[in-house]
Design an enzyme around this catalytic site. Structure first.
Site, PDB file in Angstrom:
ATOM      1  N   GLU A 163      79.590  24.132 -61.771  1.00 30.26           N
ATOM      2  CA  GLU A 163      79.845  22.681 -61.813  1.00 30.26           C
ATOM      3  C   GLU A 163      80.296  22.131 -60.459  1.00 30.26           C
ATOM      4  O   GLU A 163      81.326  21.456 -60.368  1.00 30.26           O
ATOM      5  CB  GLU A 163      80.873  22.373 -62.917  1.00 30.26           C
ATOM      6  CG  GLU A 163      80.431  22.897 -64.286  1.00 30.26           C
ATOM      7  CD  GLU A 163      81.433  22.631 -65.401  1.00 30.26           C
ATOM      8  OE1 GLU A 163      82.572  22.221 -65.122  1.00 30.26           O
ATOM      9  OE2 GLU A 163      81.059  22.844 -66.579  1.00 30.26           O
ATOM     10  N   ASN A 204      75.490  27.317 -61.694  1.00 35.20           N
ATOM     11  CA  ASN A 204      75.574  26.995 -63.126  1.00 35.20           C
ATOM     12  C   ASN A 204      76.160  25.597 -63.308  1.00 35.20           C
ATOM     13  O   ASN A 204      77.141  25.240 -62.644  1.00 35.20           O
ATOM     14  CB  ASN A 204      76.490  28.030 -63.805  1.00 35.20           C
ATOM     15  CG  ASN A 204      76.395  28.034 -65.315  1.00 35.20           C
ATOM     16  OD1 ASN A 204      75.305  28.167 -65.872  1.00 35.20           O
ATOM     17  ND2 ASN A 204      77.527  27.889 -66.000  1.00 35.20           N
ATOM     18  N   HIS A 240      74.664  21.998 -72.728  1.00 38.76           N
ATOM     19  CA  HIS A 240      75.551  21.317 -73.688  1.00 38.76           C
ATOM     20  C   HIS A 240      74.937  19.955 -73.998  1.00 38.76           C
ATOM     21  O   HIS A 240      75.071  19.014 -73.221  1.00 38.76           O
ATOM     22  CB  HIS A 240      76.948  21.130 -73.093  1.00 38.76           C
ATOM     23  CG  HIS A 240      77.689  22.406 -72.863  1.00 38.76           C
ATOM     24  ND1 HIS A 240      78.133  23.204 -73.894  1.00 38.76           N
ATOM     25  CD2 HIS A 240      78.056  23.031 -71.723  1.00 38.76           C
ATOM     26  CE1 HIS A 240      78.756  24.262 -73.401  1.00 38.76           C
ATOM     27  NE2 HIS A 240      78.710  24.187 -72.080  1.00 38.76           N
ATOM     28  N   GLU A 269      74.863  28.156 -71.800  1.00 37.29           N
ATOM     29  CA  GLU A 269      75.975  27.691 -72.667  1.00 37.29           C
ATOM     30  C   GLU A 269      75.474  26.707 -73.717  1.00 37.29           C
ATOM     31  O   GLU A 269      76.095  25.673 -73.964  1.00 37.29           O
ATOM     32  CB  GLU A 269      77.053  26.997 -71.818  1.00 37.29           C
ATOM     33  CG  GLU A 269      77.591  27.827 -70.673  1.00 37.29           C
ATOM     34  CD  GLU A 269      78.744  27.161 -69.915  1.00 37.29           C
ATOM     35  OE1 GLU A 269      79.315  26.174 -70.415  1.00 37.29           O
ATOM     36  OE2 GLU A 269      79.065  27.643 -68.815  1.00 37.29           O
ATOM     37  N   ASP A 271      74.864  24.450 -76.698  1.00 35.81           N
ATOM     38  CA  ASP A 271      75.282  23.949 -78.008  1.00 35.81           C
ATOM     39  C   ASP A 271      74.806  22.510 -78.122  1.00 35.81           C
ATOM     40  O   ASP A 271      74.522  21.863 -77.119  1.00 35.81           O
ATOM     41  CB  ASP A 271      76.787  24.124 -78.298  1.00 35.81           C
ATOM     42  CG  ASP A 271      77.720  23.595 -77.235  1.00 35.81           C
ATOM     43  OD1 ASP A 271      77.317  22.716 -76.444  1.00 35.81           O
ATOM     44  OD2 ASP A 271      78.884  24.048 -77.201  1.00 35.81           O
TER      45      ASP A 271
HETATM   46  C1  XIL Z   1      85.310  26.105 -72.257  1.00 38.04           C
HETATM   47  C2  XIL Z   1      85.763  27.044 -73.366  1.00 38.04           C
HETATM   48  O1  XIL Z   1      84.772  27.069 -74.354  1.00 38.04           O
HETATM   49  C3  XIL Z   1      87.080  26.567 -73.948  1.00 38.04           C
HETATM   50  O2  XIL Z   1      87.580  27.530 -74.874  1.00 38.04           O
HETATM   51  C4  XIL Z   1      88.098  26.347 -72.841  1.00 38.04           C
HETATM   52  O3  XIL Z   1      89.269  25.792 -73.384  1.00 38.04           O
HETATM   53  C5  XIL Z   1      87.537  25.425 -71.779  1.00 38.04           C
HETATM   54  O4  XIL Z   1      86.317  25.949 -71.291  1.00 38.04           O
HETATM   55  N1  XIL Z   1      81.517  24.599 -69.174  1.00 38.04           N
HETATM   56  C6  XIL Z   1      81.836  25.897 -68.859  1.00 38.04           C
HETATM   57  C7  XIL Z   1      82.664  26.705 -69.785  1.00 38.04           C
HETATM   58  O5  XIL Z   1      81.335  26.415 -67.848  1.00 38.04           O
HETATM   59  O6  XIL Z   1      83.459  27.649 -69.125  1.00 38.04           O
HETATM   60  C8  XIL Z   1      83.523  25.829 -70.668  1.00 38.04           C
HETATM   61  O7  XIL Z   1      84.180  26.658 -71.628  1.00 38.04           O
HETATM   62  C9  XIL Z   1      82.687  24.759 -71.328  1.00 38.04           C
HETATM   63  C10 XIL Z   1      82.036  23.881 -70.305  1.00 38.04           C
END
Ligand code: XIL
Length: 358
Positions: A163, A204, A240, A269, A271
């Site tokens: 990020e 990422n 996401h 990641e 969802d």
């Molecule tokens: C999130 C986790 O899922 C949570 O449990 C934690 O509190 C915060 O981080 N992008 C990312 C991940 O790269 O590491 C994040 O994970 C979600 C967003």
């Protein structure tokens, strides 16, 4: 021509065989996702919640059965591995690597350089000026070498920087950018590569599924660094999504341009959240979004893994962060499969038939 594309005659033969030899849908639906993913030459992964893995036997069994790759949801982040300066704690991360080895799973390393979940001693030291630029650079270097070195040979893909751009494509403000300037990114990759030359090193981020200002900033960064000989080897698309925002445009085209640079790609990641309450129509849209991302991966030759950020609503991070939203994963809170699970299963079963890209 892709190694997955078959001549038309063979494809037709395959289609014929499908009717005669392939088990009925009900039998196939019993196959775990990882068996289907193996045949599609992709890793199917999940983020793992280590508290749930320790406490919940259903979660442990499902994680082992369904997935061929795991990512630490939190326990490899800096605040977890170096809570006190110089005192490393690898206990939980090591437990995940052990679980993965026992279950024949690959491990994605997440994450080395981020602006979130940093230890308090580090953020407060930078804030009060007691840690200056030269010292901060040394701290970052030691952190990367310590962590990558600790897991050397056991992590197949590392999210080296996470990020680092804003949505408009400008560099994200962080202690790294502000204190060290933009060269911290190349430094991070160089240090990680020196510590484990065998690991594939990834950029990422989120909101980089399609072709847009942010993904183009990554494309330019990757192109520039690779031209300088920096080992930037993968582009990780977090994935996401929320159904209220629509499906991103030209995902496969976006992946393909990174592969043209000689890089791997991955969904890291995934969802797909929704405004609660869930209903059948929202669940159907969600299923189509999961399938859309998976199909883009399977249509791209070097898209090597498709990881979901948790697979059951019981442990999803979404409701805690996005107020009023949730139901973002493949299984509900009781581990019952949703249409999204069937969509991912069917997509993996369909495999890499229509491969394009680099
Ligand atoms: C999130 C986790 O899922 C949570 O449990 C934690 O509190 C915060 O981080 N992008 C990312 C991940 O790269 O590491 C994040 O994970 C979600 C967003």
């Amino acid at each position: 021509m892709s190694r997955f594309r078959m001549p038309a005659a063979v494809a037709a033969l395959g289609a014929g065989l499908l009717f005669t030899c392939v088990p009925a849908a009900s039998a196939q639906s019993a196959a775990p996702l990882r068996a289907l993913a193996d045949r599609a030459h992709v890793r199917i992964g999940t983020a793992v919640d280590m508290t749930a893995l320790a406490d919940d036997s259903t979660y442990r069994a499902t994680t082992g059965r369904e997935f061929s790759s795991v990512t630490a949801e939190n326990v490899m982040k800096w605040e977890a591995v170096e809570p006190q300066r110089g005192a490393y704690d690898w206990t939980k991360a090591d437990a995940l690597v052990r679980f993965a080895r026992q279950h024949g799973q690959a491990v994605r390393g997440h994450t080395l350089v981020w602006h979130n979940q940093l230890p308090g001693w580090l953020t407060s030291g930078v804030a009060d000026g007691s840690i200056g630029a030269a010292e901060l650079r040394g701290i970052l270097r030691r952190h990367i070498i310590a962590e990558v070195g600790h897991f050397k040979g056991r992590i197949h893909q590392w999210d080296v920087v996470n990020e680092v751009f804003d949505d408009d494509g400008s560099p994200r403000d962080s202690i790294w950018l502000r204190t060290l300037g933009p060269s911290y990114i190349a430094d991070a990759f160089r240090w990680a590569h020196a510590a484990d030359p065998g690991a594939k090193l990834f950029l990422n981020d989120y909101n980089v599924e399609g072709v847009n200002a942010k993904s183009t900033a990554y494309y330019e960064l990757a192109r520039t660094l690779r031209a300088q000989g920096v080992a930037v080897q993968g582009f990780g698309v977090q994935g996401h999504l929320g159904i209220q925002y629509g499906f991103p445009g030209d995902v496969a085209g976006n992946l393909a341009r990174f592969e043209e640079l000689g890089m791997e790609t991955a969904f890291t990641e995934v969802d797909v959240r929704m405004v609660l309450p869930a209903d059948a129509a929202k669940r159907a849209t969600q299923a189509a979004y999961f399938r859309g991302l998976l199909d883009a991966c399977l249509a791209t030759r070097h898209c090597t893994s498709f990881t979901v950020w948790g697979y059951t609503d019981r442990y999803s991070w979404v409701p805690g962060v996005f107020t009023g939203q949730g139901a973002a994963t493949l299984l509900d809170e009781d581990f019952t499969p949703k249409p999204a699970y069937a969509a991912v299963r069917d997509g993996l079963a369909a495999g890499r038939r229509a491969v394009s890209g680099a």
